[in-house]
Motif scaffolding. Structure first.
Motif, PDB file in Angstrom:
ATOM      1  N   LEU A  23       0.835  -1.208   0.000  1.00  9.27           N
ATOM      2  CA  LEU A  23       0.000   0.000   0.000  1.00  9.27           C
ATOM      3  C   LEU A  23       0.868   1.257   0.000  1.00  9.27           C
ATOM      4  O   LEU A  23       0.624   2.207  -0.751  1.00  9.27           O
ATOM      5  CB  LEU A  23      -0.924   0.001   1.223  1.00  9.27           C
ATOM      6  CG  LEU A  23      -2.263  -0.725   1.078  1.00  9.27           C
ATOM      7  CD1 LEU A  23      -2.925  -0.877   2.441  1.00  9.27           C
ATOM      8  CD2 LEU A  23      -3.185   0.047   0.139  1.00  9.27           C
ATOM      9  N   GLN A  24       1.901   1.250   0.823  1.00  6.04           N
ATOM     10  CA  GLN A  24       2.796   2.409   0.911  1.00  6.04           C
ATOM     11  C   GLN A  24       3.547   2.633  -0.394  1.00  6.04           C
ATOM     12  O   GLN A  24       3.804   3.779  -0.791  1.00  6.04           O
ATOM     13  CB  GLN A  24       3.776   2.211   2.071  1.00  6.04           C
ATOM     14  CG  GLN A  24       3.137   2.227   3.440  1.00  6.04           C
ATOM     15  CD  GLN A  24       4.106   1.838   4.550  1.00  6.04           C
ATOM     16  OE1 GLN A  24       5.302   1.676   4.318  1.00  6.04           O
ATOM     17  NE2 GLN A  24       3.586   1.673   5.760  1.00  6.04           N
TER      18      GLN A  24
ATOM     19  N   SER B 122      -7.607   3.087  -2.734  1.00  9.77           N
ATOM     20  CA  SER B 122      -9.064   3.036  -2.898  1.00  9.77           C
ATOM     21  C   SER B 122      -9.521   1.644  -3.332  1.00  9.77           C
ATOM     22  O   SER B 122     -10.585   1.500  -3.938  1.00  9.77           O
ATOM     23  CB  SER B 122      -9.509   4.067  -3.938  1.00  9.77           C
ATOM     24  OG  SER B 122      -9.154   5.373  -3.531  1.00  9.77           O
ATOM     25  N   TYR B 123      -8.714   0.635  -3.062  1.00  7.78           N
ATOM     26  CA  TYR B 123      -9.029  -0.752  -3.429  1.00  7.78           C
ATOM     27  C   TYR B 123     -10.454  -1.086  -3.009  1.00  7.78           C
ATOM     28  O   TYR B 123     -10.871  -0.827  -1.878  1.00  7.78           O
ATOM     29  CB  TYR B 123      -8.050  -1.700  -2.749  1.00  7.78           C
ATOM     30  CG  TYR B 123      -8.223  -3.157  -3.120  1.00  7.78           C
ATOM     31  CD1 TYR B 123      -7.376  -3.751  -4.058  1.00  7.78           C
ATOM     32  CD2 TYR B 123      -9.211  -3.954  -2.528  1.00  7.78           C
ATOM     33  CE1 TYR B 123      -7.518  -5.102  -4.399  1.00  7.78           C
ATOM     34  CE2 TYR B 123      -9.358  -5.286  -2.868  1.00  7.78           C
ATOM     35  CZ  TYR B 123      -8.511  -5.856  -3.798  1.00  7.78           C
ATOM     36  OH  TYR B 123      -8.663  -7.178  -4.135  1.00  7.78           O
TER      37      TYR B 123
ATOM     38  N   PRO C  75      -1.708  -0.306 -10.519  1.00  6.85           N
ATOM     39  CA  PRO C  75      -1.664  -1.049  -9.256  1.00  6.85           C
ATOM     40  C   PRO C  75      -2.879  -1.955  -9.121  1.00  6.85           C
ATOM     41  O   PRO C  75      -3.769  -1.942  -9.964  1.00  6.85           O
ATOM     42  CB  PRO C  75      -1.698   0.071  -8.221  1.00  6.85           C
ATOM     43  CG  PRO C  75      -2.542   1.134  -8.881  1.00  6.85           C
ATOM     44  CD  PRO C  75      -2.184   1.071 -10.341  1.00  6.85           C
ATOM     45  N   LEU C  76      -2.926  -2.705  -8.025  1.00  5.85           N
ATOM     46  CA  LEU C  76      -4.068  -3.577  -7.758  1.00  5.85           C
ATOM     47  C   LEU C  76      -5.225  -2.720  -7.261  1.00  5.85           C
ATOM     48  O   LEU C  76      -5.087  -1.984  -6.280  1.00  5.85           O
ATOM     49  CB  LEU C  76      -3.716  -4.640  -6.712  1.00  5.85           C
ATOM     50  CG  LEU C  76      -2.994  -5.904  -7.212  1.00  5.85           C
ATOM     51  CD1 LEU C  76      -1.658  -5.564  -7.861  1.00  5.85           C
ATOM     52  CD2 LEU C  76      -2.798  -6.889  -6.069  1.00  5.85           C
ATOM     53  N   LYS C  77      -6.369  -2.824  -7.946  1.00  7.24           N
ATOM     54  CA  LYS C  77      -7.524  -1.996  -7.607  1.00  7.24           C
ATOM     55  C   LYS C  77      -8.708  -2.797  -7.080  1.00  7.24           C
ATOM     56  O   LYS C  77      -9.576  -2.255  -6.408  1.00  7.24           O
ATOM     57  CB  LYS C  77      -7.983  -1.204  -8.832  1.00  7.24           C
ATOM     58  CG  LYS C  77      -6.960  -0.232  -9.375  1.00  7.24           C
ATOM     59  CD  LYS C  77      -7.506   0.491 -10.598  1.00  7.24           C
ATOM     60  CE  LYS C  77      -6.496   1.495 -11.140  1.00  7.24           C
ATOM     61  NZ  LYS C  77      -7.023   2.201 -12.340  1.00  7.24           N
TER      62      LYS C  77
ATOM     63  N   GLY D 125     -15.769  -3.796   0.633  1.00  8.29           N
ATOM     64  CA  GLY D 125     -16.394  -2.490   0.484  1.00  8.29           C
ATOM     65  C   GLY D 125     -17.422  -2.382  -0.611  1.00  8.29           C
ATOM     66  O   GLY D 125     -18.039  -1.318  -0.793  1.00  8.29           O
ATOM     67  N   GLY D 126     -17.663  -3.459  -1.368  1.00  6.00           N
ATOM     68  CA  GLY D 126     -18.589  -3.369  -2.489  1.00  6.00           C
ATOM     69  C   GLY D 126     -19.990  -3.841  -2.181  1.00  6.00           C
ATOM     70  O   GLY D 126     -20.847  -3.866  -3.063  1.00  6.00           O
ATOM     71  N   GLY D 127     -20.235  -4.229  -0.951  1.00  7.58           N
ATOM     72  CA  GLY D 127     -21.558  -4.702  -0.575  1.00  7.58           C
ATOM     73  C   GLY D 127     -21.527  -6.045   0.109  1.00  7.58           C
ATOM     74  O   GLY D 127     -22.437  -6.390   0.873  1.00  7.58           O
ATOM     75  N   GLY D 128     -20.487  -6.832  -0.160  1.00  2.00           N
ATOM     76  CA  GLY D 128     -20.409  -8.164   0.421  1.00  2.00           C
ATOM     77  C   GLY D 128     -19.437  -8.274   1.576  1.00  2.00           C
ATOM     78  O   GLY D 128     -19.234  -9.360   2.125  1.00  2.00           O
ATOM     79  N   GLY D 129     -18.815  -7.169   1.970  1.00  2.79           N
ATOM     80  CA  GLY D 129     -17.846  -7.213   3.057  1.00  2.79           C
ATOM     81  C   GLY D 129     -17.403  -5.822   3.461  1.00  2.79           C
ATOM     82  O   GLY D 129     -17.733  -4.820   2.799  1.00  2.79           O
ATOM     83  N   ALA D 130     -16.632  -5.752   4.531  1.00  3.77           N
ATOM     84  CA  ALA D 130     -16.226  -4.471   5.091  1.00  3.77           C
ATOM     85  C   ALA D 130     -15.284  -3.719   4.157  1.00  3.77           C
ATOM     86  O   ALA D 130     -14.504  -4.318   3.411  1.00  3.77           O
ATOM     87  CB  ALA D 130     -15.548  -4.691   6.445  1.00  3.77           C
ATOM     88  N   THR D 131     -15.337  -2.388   4.217  1.00  4.93           N
ATOM     89  CA  THR D 131     -14.437  -1.530   3.460  1.00  4.93           C
ATOM     90  C   THR D 131     -13.005  -1.717   3.961  1.00  4.93           C
ATOM     91  O   THR D 131     -12.771  -2.041   5.129  1.00  4.93           O
ATOM     92  CB  THR D 131     -14.853  -0.057   3.618  1.00  4.93           C
ATOM     93  OG1 THR D 131     -16.211   0.082   3.201  1.00  4.93           O
ATOM     94  CG2 THR D 131     -13.976   0.865   2.777  1.00  4.93           C
ATOM     95  N   LEU D 132     -12.050  -1.514   3.063  1.00  2.40           N
ATOM     96  CA  LEU D 132     -10.640  -1.671   3.419  1.00  2.40           C
ATOM     97  C   LEU D 132     -10.266  -0.738   4.563  1.00  2.40           C
ATOM     98  O   LEU D 132     -10.515   0.465   4.517  1.00  2.40           O
ATOM     99  CB  LEU D 132      -9.763  -1.367   2.200  1.00  2.40           C
ATOM    100  CG  LEU D 132      -8.254  -1.480   2.409  1.00  2.40           C
ATOM    101  CD1 LEU D 132      -7.868  -2.910   2.738  1.00  2.40           C
ATOM    102  CD2 LEU D 132      -7.516  -1.008   1.152  1.00  2.40           C
TER     103      LEU D 132
END
Length: 310
Positions: A89-90, A97-98, A235-237, A104-111
């Motif tokens: 991440l650093q 904003s992964y 990067p990985l999004k 974070g998309g509805g099925g689990g907690a935001t990062l």
């Protein structure tokens, strides 16, 4: 003797002619041999993402493939600790904003940047993407060094094969020369399997333009597609299958799906071969639930998948 010479006896002239003919035949045979060894005239390479490589494991894959692939390469999965995720991440290798359905998309907690392991889906998704990136890099490197093939197959270790997989695979490979695609999903989930048929590969199995496939347990990727995927994941999004789906939606990744799929995952319905041949649609809600989702969220999930666009 049909050839007369003042310099050589007749039998010596015939020997020279025979040697010239032999040289010509050897030259033609050599040219054909080189052609057959070129990447476009070989069985495809296959890459298996699996951390156990022993004789029993190799035998299992050999039985499934039944000679339908050439070189088989085992590639280790990627497991990450929190410190490694934090460093990524650093360094910007993971977008801050992964977001995916389960993150974070509805099925689990935001990062949560301070507690990266709080949502177990996040390290799993990142590790999965990195494992596939390792394979794509090998596909590109082997092709550039003239060791690998233009197309390659990729499998995850939990792939379960249809009984006639090897036969369908051979017919699929025979069609690759006329296919305009970067990736072909031999296995998939939440795909509609509807639309124009691009090719038929036997036993009621067809190749269709992809609609909205997810899952990465089995696919063919071209060397051009592997290069594109390497760029798309820097990067990985989001989760790797969602990234693929988004690129399909934007037109940056040309994709086709084998329908019905010839490879499944353990949580997908265990159809018999005859059912696989005949069934082109199945209870997607049940599959979603078996994958760990909540049936009440299924429609929101499908709306999310359909709307993925980069």
């Amino acid at each position: 003797c049909p050839v007369r010479s003042w310099f050589f006896p007749c039998n010596e002239v015939m020997q020279v002619v025979q040697l010239m003919r032999l040289h010509l035949l050897l030259s033609v045979a050599s040219a054909l041999l080189v052609k057959d060894r070129s990447p476009s005239h070989r069985e495809l390479d296959a890459y298996i993402i699996q951390d156990v490589e022993n004789e029993e494991t190799k035998k299992k894959w050999r039985i499934h493939f039944n000679g339908s692939y050439g070189t088989v390469v085992f590639s280790e999965p990627v497991y990450l600790e929190e410190a490694e995720l934090s460093q990524m991440l650093q360094q910007g290798r993971i977008n801050k904003s992964y977001k995916s359905w389960y993150v974070g998309g509805g099925g689990g907690a935001t990062l949560d940047g301070k507690h990266l392991m709080r949502n177990p889906k996040f390290p799993h998704e990142v590790g999965c993407t990195l494992a596939h990136r390792k394979v794509w890099k090998q596909v590109v490197d082997r092709f550039d060094s003239h060791e690998g093939t233009k197309w390659a197959a990729v499998f995850e270790d939990d792939a379960i094969f249809r009984d006639d997989f090897a036969d369908r695979n051979r017919e699929l490979q025979e069609n690759l020369g006329s296919i305009q695609a970067d990736i072909i999903m031999m296995g998939h989930c939440f795909e509609s399997c509807s639309g124009h048929v691009q090719a038929r590969i036997g036993q009621d199995v067809s190749l269709l333009t992809s609609k909205h496939p997810l899952c990465t347990h089995s696919y063919l990727v071209s060397e051009a597609g592997a290069r594109r995927l390497l760029e798309l994941t820097k990067p990985l999004k989001m989760a790797v299958d969602e990234r693929m789906r988004g690129a399909m939606g934007s037109g940056r990744l040309r994709a086709m799906s084998v329908c019905p799929p010839v490879v499944r995952q353990p949580w997908q319905h265990n159809w018999k071969t005859s059912e696989w041949m005949e069934l082109h649609e199945w209870d997607a809600e049940l599959a979603f639930e078996r994958r760990g989702g909540n049936r009440s969220s299924f429609q929101n999930f499908m709306d999310y998948v359909r709307n993925l666009n980069e």
